[in-house]
Design an enzyme around this catalytic site. Structure first.
Site, PDB file in Angstrom:
ATOM      1  CE1 TYR A   1      -9.156 -57.212 -44.278  1.00  0.00           C
ATOM      2  CE2 TYR A   1      -6.972 -56.292 -44.482  1.00  0.00           C
ATOM      3  CZ  TYR A   1      -8.112 -56.465 -43.755  1.00  0.00           C
ATOM      4  OH  TYR A   1      -8.227 -55.916 -42.497  1.00  0.00           O
TER       5      TYR A   1
ATOM      6  CG  LEU B   1      -9.301 -41.587 -41.852  1.00  0.00           C
ATOM      7  CD1 LEU B   1      -8.573 -41.491 -43.189  1.00  0.00           C
ATOM      8  CD2 LEU B   1      -9.331 -40.231 -41.158  1.00  0.00           C
ATOM      9  CB  ALA B   2     -15.801 -42.907 -39.753  1.00  0.00           C
ATOM     10  CB  SER B   3     -16.384 -46.023 -44.124  1.00  0.00           C
ATOM     11  OG  SER B   3     -16.441 -47.228 -43.405  1.00  0.00           O
TER      12      SER B   3
ATOM     13  CG  LEU C   1     -14.120 -39.283 -39.112  1.00  0.00           C
ATOM     14  CD1 LEU C   1     -13.453 -40.005 -37.951  1.00  0.00           C
ATOM     15  CD2 LEU C   1     -14.909 -38.079 -38.602  1.00  0.00           C
ATOM     16  CB  THR C   2     -11.643 -37.809 -45.843  1.00  0.00           C
ATOM     17  OG1 THR C   2     -12.898 -37.985 -46.528  1.00  0.00           O
ATOM     18  CG2 THR C   2     -11.024 -39.165 -45.550  1.00  0.00           C
ATOM     19  N   GLY C   3     -13.839 -35.572 -44.577  1.00  0.00           N
ATOM     20  CA  GLY C   3     -14.555 -34.339 -44.869  1.00  0.00           C
ATOM     21  C   GLY C   3     -15.187 -34.274 -46.242  1.00  0.00           C
ATOM     22  CE  LYS C   4     -14.028 -40.035 -49.426  1.00  0.00           C
ATOM     23  NZ  LYS C   4     -13.092 -40.828 -50.261  1.00  0.00           N
TER      24      LYS C   4
END
Length: 314
Positions: free
Chosen positions: A54, A213-215, A218-221
């Site tokens: 990273y 959170l699938a990139s 899954l935050t909903g934004k």
């Protein structure tokens, strides 16, 4: 006070949410990284995940940027004994693969960047089928015996090779994997469930899912017609085009409303409820993203909530 969890068969006691360090030195600069790390530990967090690679993919970076930021932060705060650091070997541009000499050289480089004399959890970042498991396990065993590594884990490995490695450790008396990092989320279940999960369960491994959170999906934004300014917008937005992605988003909306919680919190809490899962892993690029992640450490979903999400994600 949120209780800590023992990681597999190790003596590592970890906070119920691992903080991903992939953004440090990439989309989060030094100051923002320090702020996120400060807030995470202030909330009781003690488990920071990084890798020597990273963020070699970013223009101008060569790999090791995240470890360097974390090492500088540990030094500045004087809190090394209070934080468990997980890092990985095998993908840094200068130390590709799991040849024994390479693993040891990568570990030494990580120790220098982290400004520490030991790594709490050391992963083989990607399997290297060209190297017999006994060989890289031997190198890891030497690192553990020398006190430079406390425990080892696997990531991005097939069920067959994982089982082979566990068997070799038992047969040869070598250090044994205690944890597994696997891609797993409400929209990516077949990447873990099935043979890989079965090997982890039989072997008593603690699984720490990544891309939980699938990139960011899954935050909903990510919604139809919404534009999101993020390096991951392309991969996250792709889930919108699938029926499952839309079903999962609808279910998350309902459960989040029922629990009066953020969508990201619910998605991580679902992960934490799954068999063999020790703690979910998530990263925060900014300080404002962190509270929703931390809340997952204390949110318990109802059976009805869990059933709704599990069915929607099939």
């Amino acid at each position: 006070m949120t209780s800590l969890r023992v990681l597999g068969s190790s003596d590592l006691e970890v906070f119920p949410l691992a903080l991903g360090g992939n953004v440090f030195g990439w989309t989060a600069d030094r100051a923002e990284s320090f702020a996120v790390l400060d807030a995470y530990t202030a909330a009781g967090g003690n488990f920071v995940d990084t890798a020597d690679a990273y963020s070699a993919w970013a223009p101008g970076n060569g790999g090791g940027e995240s470890e360097t930021v974390i090492g500088d932060w540990l030094t500045a705060r004087g809190n090394r004994a209070d934080v468990l650091i997980a890092t990985k070997a095998g993908a840094h541009p200068q130390y590709k693969g799991l040849a024994p000499a390479n693993v040891k050289a990568a570990a030494e480089a990580s120790l220098r960047r982290l400004k520490t004399d030991y790594i709490d959890l050391y992963y083989t970042h990607y399997d290297d089928p060209s190297v017999p498991v006994e060989e890289f396990l031997g190198a890891l065993d030497d690192l553990v015996r020398s006190g430079k590594v406390r425990a080892i884990a696997a990531s991005n490995i097939s069920p067959e090779r994982l089982q082979e490695a566990l068997d070799a450790s038992d047969r040869e008396g070598l250090v044994r994997y205690v944890a597994l990092q696997a891609r797993y989320s409400l929209v990516s279940r077949d990447t873990y469930e099935g043979p890989l999960q079965e090997v982890a369960s039989r072997g008593g491994l603690a699984t720490i899912p990544y891309y939980g959170l699938a990139s960011g999906f899954l935050t909903g934004k990510y919604r139809p017609g919404a534009e999101v300014d993020s390096p991951r917008a392309g991969s996250a937005g792709a889930y919108l085009s699938s029926e499952r992605g839309q079903r999962v988003l609808a279910a998350l909306d309902e459960v989040a409303q029922d629990q009066n919680a953020e969508i990201a919190t619910v998605a991580l809490a679902w992960l934490a409820s799954r068999p063999t899962i020790a703690v979910p892993l998530a990263s925060a690029r900014t300080l404002s993203q962190l509270p929703a992640l931390l809340a997952a450490a204390t949110l318990t979903l109802t059976d009805k909530n869990l059933k709704k999400l599990t069915q929607a994600s099939q």
